[in-house]
Design an enzyme around this catalytic site. Structure first.
Site, PDB file in Angstrom:
ATOM      1  N   CYS A  36       4.863  -8.187  -3.033  1.00 22.47           N
ATOM      2  CA  CYS A  36       4.107  -9.426  -3.145  1.00 22.47           C
ATOM      3  C   CYS A  36       3.000  -9.431  -2.107  1.00 22.47           C
ATOM      4  CB  CYS A  36       5.045 -10.616  -2.933  1.00 22.47           C
ATOM      5  SG  CYS A  36       4.207 -12.216  -2.982  1.00 22.47           S
ATOM      6  N   VAL A  37       1.794  -9.769  -2.563  1.00 21.46           N
ATOM      7  CA  VAL A  37       0.650  -9.906  -1.679  1.00 21.46           C
ATOM      8  C   VAL A  37       0.124 -11.329  -1.856  1.00 21.46           C
ATOM      9  CG1 VAL A  37      -1.587  -8.954  -1.000  1.00 21.46           C
ATOM     10  CG2 VAL A  37       0.117  -7.471  -2.083  1.00 21.46           C
ATOM     11  N   ILE A  38       0.160 -12.094  -0.774  1.00 30.03           N
ATOM     12  CA  ILE A  38      -0.316 -13.476  -0.800  1.00 30.03           C
ATOM     13  C   ILE A  38      -1.655 -13.532  -0.077  1.00 30.03           C
ATOM     14  CG2 ILE A  38       0.154 -15.854  -0.107  1.00 30.03           C
ATOM     15  CD1 ILE A  38       3.162 -15.182  -0.264  1.00 30.03           C
TER      16      ILE A  38
ATOM     17  N   HIS B  68      -8.354  -8.406   3.703  1.00 27.78           N
ATOM     18  CA  HIS B  68      -7.225  -7.477   3.588  1.00 27.78           C
ATOM     19  C   HIS B  68      -6.505  -7.660   2.242  1.00 27.78           C
ATOM     20  CE1 HIS B  68      -4.124  -4.765   4.962  1.00 27.78           C
ATOM     21  NE2 HIS B  68      -3.191  -5.673   4.711  1.00 27.78           N
TER      22      HIS B  68
ATOM     23  N   LEU C 144       0.814  -1.213   0.000  1.00 28.26           N
ATOM     24  CA  LEU C 144       0.000   0.000   0.000  1.00 28.26           C
ATOM     25  C   LEU C 144       0.850   1.267   0.000  1.00 28.26           C
ATOM     26  CD1 LEU C 144      -2.953  -0.890   2.393  1.00 28.26           C
ATOM     27  CD2 LEU C 144      -3.048  -0.484  -0.077  1.00 28.26           C
ATOM     28  N   GLU C 145       2.076   1.187   0.501  1.00 30.55           N
ATOM     29  CA  GLU C 145       2.943   2.358   0.556  1.00 30.55           C
ATOM     30  C   GLU C 145       3.741   2.575  -0.728  1.00 30.55           C
ATOM     31  OE1 GLU C 145       1.396   1.310   4.155  1.00 30.55           O
ATOM     32  OE2 GLU C 145       2.917   0.012   3.267  1.00 30.55           O
TER      33      GLU C 145
ATOM     34  N   THR D  60      -8.407 -13.171   5.371  1.00 32.24           N
ATOM     35  CA  THR D  60      -9.319 -12.029   5.497  1.00 32.24           C
ATOM     36  C   THR D  60      -9.413 -11.268   4.181  1.00 32.24           C
ATOM     37  OG1 THR D  60      -7.605 -10.440   6.140  1.00 32.24           O
ATOM     38  CG2 THR D  60      -8.583 -11.784   7.904  1.00 32.24           C
TER      39      THR D  60
ATOM     40  N   ASN E 181       4.311  -1.996 -13.108  1.00 30.82           N
ATOM     41  CA  ASN E 181       3.741  -2.585 -11.899  1.00 30.82           C
ATOM     42  C   ASN E 181       4.132  -4.053 -11.788  1.00 30.82           C
ATOM     43  OD1 ASN E 181       2.258  -3.444  -9.718  1.00 30.82           O
ATOM     44  ND2 ASN E 181       0.300  -2.683 -10.468  1.00 30.82           N
TER      45      ASN E 181
END
Length: 183
Positions: A83-85, A91, A60-61, A89, A115
């Site tokens: 990386c977002v795993i 989130h 997010l930053e 939730t 990106n």
């Protein structure tokens, strides 16, 4: 895991002036981030470009750091990495959607950004995508930024000043008349 499909990759752009890129990375999953950064660095160096790396706490930053750098520094473009795993939730959806949307909005405003924030279901998917000798998504994100920089240079002017460009070289202040000398 199935092998990646074959797809067309644009030839590397060529530059007559050096390219300077900021790689902004969220090293939450350090090993994956390190591979993404290695791929991005190699791609930038392959066109004779230079790079700096800025680390931020999370995905997010990343867009915020790019926005700050665009306002306050002199980079030609940016590479967003992280990386977002998926977890248990919602989130995951928030981070994926909001970081992607912010990067897209900056791109639509003329900032050259590649990106490479991975959004995956599990660690194995992330490892495969980040591997430099594999899918090399870090290198792909850098290539995207480089192609956008090449288009920007082709279609725009080379100046990157702050503010507006006056119509003439003379400056007139409010209340000045024709006879009043200007700065």
């Amino acid at each position: 895991m199935a092998a990646a499909e074959q797809h067309y990759i644009l030839p590397r752009p060529e530059f007559d002036k050096p390219v300077k890129i900021l790689i902004v990375v969220a090293p939450y999953y350090k090993d994956i981030a390190d591979n993404l950064v290695a791929g991005a660095k190699a791609e930038i160096e392959a066109v004779g470009g230079t790079w700096d790396v800025a680390e931020v706490p999370g995905a997010l930053e990343v867009p915020t750091a790019i926005s700050i750098a665009e306002r306050l520094s002199n980079y030609d473009g940016y590479v967003a990495l992280g990386c977002v795993i998926r977890g248990e939730t919602t989130h995951y959806e928030t981070v994926c959607n909001d970081s992607s949307r912010a990067i897209q909005m900056m791109g639509l405003n003329g900032i050259c950004i590649g990106n490479g924030i991975l959004t995956v279901e599990n660690r194995k998917q992330a490892e495969v995508r980040a591997e430099v000798e594999g899918q090399n998504k870090g290198g792909g994100a850098a290539a995207a930024a480089l192609h956008l920089i090449a288009l920007s240079r082709k279609w725009g002017s080379s100046s990157k000043g702050i503010g507006f460009k006056p119509i003439t070289d003379s400056i007139r202040l409010a209340g000045d008349t024709e006879d009043t000398p200007t700065a």
